[in-house]
Design an enzyme around this catalytic site. Structure first.
Site, PDB file in Angstrom:
ATOM      1  N   ASP A  57      64.227  55.005  36.499  1.00 55.79           N
ATOM      2  CA  ASP A  57      63.617  56.298  36.779  1.00 55.79           C
ATOM      3  C   ASP A  57      62.137  56.032  37.049  1.00 55.79           C
ATOM      4  OD1 ASP A  57      62.433  58.807  36.765  1.00 55.79           O
ATOM      5  OD2 ASP A  57      63.609  59.559  35.084  1.00 55.79           O
ATOM      6  N   TYR A 149      57.250  69.402  49.226  1.00 50.35           N
ATOM      7  CA  TYR A 149      57.752  68.105  49.695  1.00 50.35           C
ATOM      8  C   TYR A 149      56.827  67.536  50.771  1.00 50.35           C
ATOM      9  CZ  TYR A 149      60.846  64.693  51.929  1.00 50.35           C
ATOM     10  OH  TYR A 149      61.384  63.543  52.469  1.00 50.35           O
TER      11      TYR A 149
END
Length: 252
Positions: A57, A149
């Site tokens: 992660d 984004y």
């Protein structure tokens, strides 16, 4: 750069462009694909047994360091870091909520920063060390429904440019601006899509040629238009987008 007998770490390598890059590079290199979805990693290794896999992660400092430490202890170092991990939450700005915003910033921008910072001391030890960042077409103009984004990808684009100057003659820094790629995610967002394998082929060619900033496909023209006529670039990007989906989907 040389792409034979290299030790390569690809974050977000279980699918999409990351996986296609792994397929292209694994025949003559030690390639590690890393990501949060262990199922994707296992399926990739089943198809390509020569791959190494590592659960990672990129939002966690300890896991970032563990991945780089594993490579240095198991493979003897790292020559190329490919920051392919990314998350896209496509929705109207006010409907996203804090968790969707935070995740995109944490993975797309801070994850790339973290992995690069952790890997950099070892990349400097390589005889041809390099790092690859993934920006996007949405960094070049207005992207309604993808504002956060797009902001993360614009930041990555800026980061790559600054680091390329800062690390000159130490570590090579590549910035990739791909078009929408033919994945499940893009089929719900964009009208025109390029096969991920073709994008990976262009990236490998650019790495071999030391082409440090790569605009792929129609993005080449968009980059020029964005500098000369920003409003036209905005219109072209908006025309490509089908519209924000009803829910959010990770692109990792």
């Amino acid at each position: 750069m040389r792409l034979e007998q290299r030790k390569i770490l690809i974050t977000g390598g279980g699918s999409g462009i990351g996986l296609e890059l792994a397929k292209a590079l694994v025949p003559s290199n030690d390639v590690v694909i890393a990501g949060r979805d262990v199922g994707k990693l296992d399926r990739a290794k089943a198809g390509l047994p020569a791959l190494h896999i590592f659960r990672l992660d990129v939002t966690l400092e300890d896991e970032a360091r563990a991945a780089v430490d594993w490579m240095t202890n198991r493979l003897g170092g790292i020559d190329l870091l490919i920051n392919s991990a990314g998350v896209l939450r496509g929705q109207a700005f006010e409907s996203g909520g804090d968790s969707a915003i935070t995740e995109q910033v944490a993975v797309n921008l801070l994850g790339s920063v973290r992995m690069t910072r952790v890997a950099l001391p070892f990349l400097r030890l390589s005889d041809d060390g390099a790092v690859v960042f993934f920006s996007s077409a949405v960094a070049l103009g207005a992207s309604p429904g993808l504002a956060v984004y797009a902001a993360t990808k614009a930041a990555v684009h800026s980061l790559a440019r600054s680091l390329r100057a800062e690390l000159r003659n130490e570590v090579k820094v590549f910035d990739i601006l791909p078009p929408w790629v033919d994945t499940e995610l893009a089929r719900r967002l964009a009208r025109t899509r390029m096969p991920a394998a073709r994008v990976a082929e262009e990236i490998v060619r650019a790495l071999r040629r030391d082409q440090f900033e790569l605009y792929i496909g129609r993005i080449k023209a968009l980059g020029v238009i964005g500098r000369l006529a920003p409003s036209i670039a905005d219109a072209l990007l908006a025309r490509e987008l089908i519209g924000p989906p009803g829910d959010s989907t990770p692109a990792e």
